[in-house]
Scaffold this motif. Sequence first.
Motif, PDB file in Angstrom:
ATOM      1  N   THR A 223      14.659  14.321 -10.173  1.00  9.70           N
ATOM      2  CA  THR A 223      13.658  13.957 -10.686  1.00  9.70           C
ATOM      3  C   THR A 223      12.629  13.182 -10.183  1.00  9.70           C
ATOM      4  O   THR A 223      13.745  12.339  -9.659  1.00  9.70           O
ATOM      5  CB  THR A 223      13.009  14.039 -12.192  1.00  9.70           C
ATOM      6  N   MET A 224      12.065  12.550  -9.741  1.00  6.34           N
ATOM      7  CA  MET A 224      10.432  11.534  -8.815  1.00  6.34           C
ATOM      8  C   MET A 224      11.939  10.192 -10.353  1.00  6.34           C
ATOM      9  O   MET A 224      11.943   9.580  -9.409  1.00  6.34           O
ATOM     10  CB  MET A 224       9.176  11.148  -9.496  1.00  6.34           C
ATOM     11  N   ARG A 225      11.741  11.004 -11.164  1.00  6.18           N
ATOM     12  CA  ARG A 225      12.588   9.692 -12.441  1.00  6.18           C
ATOM     13  C   ARG A 225      13.652   9.611 -11.862  1.00  6.18           C
ATOM     14  O   ARG A 225      14.344   7.813 -11.891  1.00  6.18           O
ATOM     15  CB  ARG A 225      12.194   9.976 -13.924  1.00  6.18           C
TER      16      ARG A 225
ATOM     17  N   SER B 186       0.869  -1.027   0.048  1.00  8.38           N
ATOM     18  CA  SER B 186       0.107  -0.211   0.306  1.00  8.38           C
ATOM     19  C   SER B 186       1.186   1.159   0.236  1.00  8.38           C
ATOM     20  O   SER B 186       2.398   1.134   0.675  1.00  8.38           O
ATOM     21  CB  SER B 186      -1.052  -0.123   1.476  1.00  8.38           C
ATOM     22  N   PRO B 187       0.568   1.939  -0.606  1.00 10.40           N
ATOM     23  CA  PRO B 187       1.782   3.600  -0.807  1.00 10.40           C
ATOM     24  C   PRO B 187       1.658   4.129   0.981  1.00 10.40           C
ATOM     25  O   PRO B 187       2.621   4.440   0.489  1.00 10.40           O
ATOM     26  CB  PRO B 187       0.444   4.478  -1.107  1.00 10.40           C
ATOM     27  N   ALA B 188       0.701   3.921   2.158  1.00  9.49           N
ATOM     28  CA  ALA B 188       1.386   3.575   2.888  1.00  9.49           C
ATOM     29  C   ALA B 188       2.449   3.432   3.863  1.00  9.49           C
ATOM     30  O   ALA B 188       2.717   4.116   4.693  1.00  9.49           O
ATOM     31  CB  ALA B 188       0.131   3.365   4.052  1.00  9.49           C
ATOM     32  N   ASP B 189       2.841   2.187   3.479  1.00 11.10           N
ATOM     33  CA  ASP B 189       3.691   1.440   3.832  1.00 11.10           C
ATOM     34  C   ASP B 189       4.997   1.822   2.722  1.00 11.10           C
ATOM     35  O   ASP B 189       6.008   1.092   3.097  1.00 11.10           O
ATOM     36  CB  ASP B 189       3.546  -0.343   3.628  1.00 11.10           C
ATOM     37  N   ALA B 190       4.643   2.031   1.586  1.00 19.69           N
ATOM     38  CA  ALA B 190       5.855   2.059   1.195  1.00 19.69           C
ATOM     39  C   ALA B 190       5.660   3.911   0.483  1.00 19.69           C
ATOM     40  O   ALA B 190       5.778   4.429  -0.698  1.00 19.69           O
ATOM     41  CB  ALA B 190       6.069   1.394  -0.604  1.00 19.69           C
ATOM     42  N   PRO B 191       5.927   5.214   0.972  1.00 20.08           N
ATOM     43  CA  PRO B 191       5.477   6.050   0.968  1.00 20.08           C
ATOM     44  C   PRO B 191       6.655   7.223  -0.168  1.00 20.08           C
ATOM     45  O   PRO B 191       7.596   6.767   0.217  1.00 20.08           O
ATOM     46  CB  PRO B 191       5.613   7.444   2.565  1.00 20.08           C
ATOM     47  N   ALA B 192       6.785   7.464  -0.463  1.00 20.95           N
ATOM     48  CA  ALA B 192       6.817   8.211  -1.602  1.00 20.95           C
ATOM     49  C   ALA B 192       7.998   9.137  -1.213  1.00 20.95           C
ATOM     50  O   ALA B 192       8.556  10.167  -0.479  1.00 20.95           O
ATOM     51  CB  ALA B 192       6.228   9.400  -2.562  1.00 20.95           C
ATOM     52  N   PRO B 193       9.928   8.229  -1.839  1.00 22.79           N
ATOM     53  CA  PRO B 193      10.896   9.282  -0.924  1.00 22.79           C
ATOM     54  C   PRO B 193      11.013  10.880  -2.215  1.00 22.79           C
ATOM     55  O   PRO B 193       9.868  11.596  -2.252  1.00 22.79           O
ATOM     56  CB  PRO B 193      12.235   8.698  -1.200  1.00 22.79           C
ATOM     57  N   ALA B 194      11.475  11.686  -1.405  1.00 23.07           N
ATOM     58  CA  ALA B 194      12.115  12.959  -1.250  1.00 23.07           C
ATOM     59  C   ALA B 194      12.475  13.207  -2.869  1.00 23.07           C
ATOM     60  O   ALA B 194      13.236  12.249  -2.923  1.00 23.07           O
ATOM     61  CB  ALA B 194      12.638  14.351  -0.223  1.00 23.07           C
ATOM     62  N   VAL B 195      12.149  14.517  -3.621  1.00 22.20           N
ATOM     63  CA  VAL B 195      13.086  14.386  -4.480  1.00 22.20           C
ATOM     64  C   VAL B 195      13.655  15.871  -4.161  1.00 22.20           C
ATOM     65  O   VAL B 195      13.704  17.146  -4.535  1.00 22.20           O
ATOM     66  CB  VAL B 195      12.355  14.437  -5.684  1.00 22.20           C
ATOM     67  N   PRO B 196      15.528  15.861  -4.235  1.00 19.39           N
ATOM     68  CA  PRO B 196      16.277  16.297  -4.411  1.00 19.39           C
ATOM     69  C   PRO B 196      16.367  17.479  -5.195  1.00 19.39           C
ATOM     70  O   PRO B 196      15.931  16.741  -6.255  1.00 19.39           O
ATOM     71  CB  PRO B 196      17.659  15.946  -4.086  1.00 19.39           C
ATOM     72  N   GLN B 197      16.910  19.098  -4.089  1.00 23.69           N
ATOM     73  CA  GLN B 197      17.036  19.881  -5.754  1.00 23.69           C
ATOM     74  C   GLN B 197      18.205  18.729  -6.764  1.00 23.69           C
ATOM     75  O   GLN B 197      19.037  18.726  -6.727  1.00 23.69           O
ATOM     76  CB  GLN B 197      17.711  21.348  -4.942  1.00 23.69           C
ATOM     77  N   GLY B 198      17.140  19.427  -8.075  1.00 18.25           N
ATOM     78  CA  GLY B 198      18.025  18.602  -9.317  1.00 18.25           C
ATOM     79  C   GLY B 198      17.342  18.083  -9.528  1.00 18.25           C
ATOM     80  O   GLY B 198      17.875  17.246 -10.846  1.00 18.25           O
TER      81      GLY B 198
END
Length: 440
Positions: A270-272, A256-268
């Motif tokens: 992208t999520m990719r 579930s998304p709650a168990d695998a939260p999105a990581p932060a995207v550092p400056q510069g």
Amino acid sequence: MKPVHIPVERYLSDEFAAREQAQMWPKVWQLACSVDHVAEPGDWYEHVVGNLSVLVVRGDDGELRAFQNVCRHRGSSICTGSGGGLAELRCPYHGWTWDLDGRLREVPSRRVFGVDNESYGLFPARVDTWGPLVFVDLALDGPSLAEFLAPVPDDCAWAHLDEFRCTAQATVKARCNWKTLIEGFSETYHVQGIHREMLTMADDVRGPQEIWGWHGKLQQSYGLASPRVRDVSDAQVWAGFIEVMGTRIGIPTETSPADAPAPAVPQGATMRSVIADRLRNHASTVGHDYSALDDGQVLDMSQYNLFPNVSVLVFSDMVAAVRARPGSNTGTAYMDIFNCERIPQRDAANPATARTRPLDVELPPGAESYLGLVLSQDVGNFERAQRGLHQPGLEYLSVSPTEECRVVNLHRNLERVLGITPSELTGLDQFVAAFPNVSG
Ligand code: FES
């Protein structure tokens, strides 16, 4: 731009299927099995396509050979299925027997036949490999496998397909024509139709396509949203990636998304690029070094459509070959999926690392969910796609010469091997104009 029209009878007609059986299947290179199916002396694999049967056999000398699966006495098939431990090829009917290299060895009551071993060998077929995949061609002349596949192997040389081994093969009976089946793996126009979960994590629109004579390619990017959807957040991209292919970064797809939260995207970043780094890190834990690969090579898919019936999906961390074979009539087919995984470098460098026989399964109806979300959705679409073709109002399919160019190329090449002239496909000029390497 106008669509290419494809006659619908190609999917329904017994006469067209008979032409394919007589004029195409015996005369083309086709995927038979994996190297792992026939890795050891005495291993064999029967490749069946329509009424043709080819035996792939690893000889005592370690050589891979292929033979038509027919006894030189009265024509019985010799072997069925696959397995290992063969010391000879013995016809079960009356016991004529051949060495694993196809030379006749034994004929019960030989004196009443007068046959000699040299003249009654098994009929050979050509066999060769590309990475973990074994191909056969019943025709003894024509281009070599390398010539036939060019330039596909060079195009994905960066992925080092020799490092992959087949771990499993799954077969599904499908209620559609074999072309309906493989055409579902020859375009991504259907992503917005039946794979909507992918729209937050895959670019189904801008992936470049190429046509090289017999074959075609799509490059599809992951870890970013489709242009078809707007205002997709990084968290949604992450959640979509987890749902569709989370196992690539070590997260089970049912998490579930709650168990695998999105990581932060550092400056510069992208999520990719964050997901690509996650994949590199996950790969390193199992012995793979992808540090030299760019984000596209790490994450994206190169989908190669090999004439006539195979789609090979090449990723950094996995290779899958989807094959369509004709069934007992024009409305049935078999889908075979060869799942291949890269072995760690330390194992690849060690000749003592034995290959293991892939797990082969035939999935019963209703068990498609074992194939994962996207493939099970594809399977669920086959029967619907075929049933509509029978309706009397439909005389031809209307296919995009660009978006669905790999479908067009299948039919263009079908016409080449079946000798259909003049072409029955309207609008081919736009297809040819769009792909400069079409005659390659
Ligand atoms: Fe094979 Fe008779 S048909 S031994």
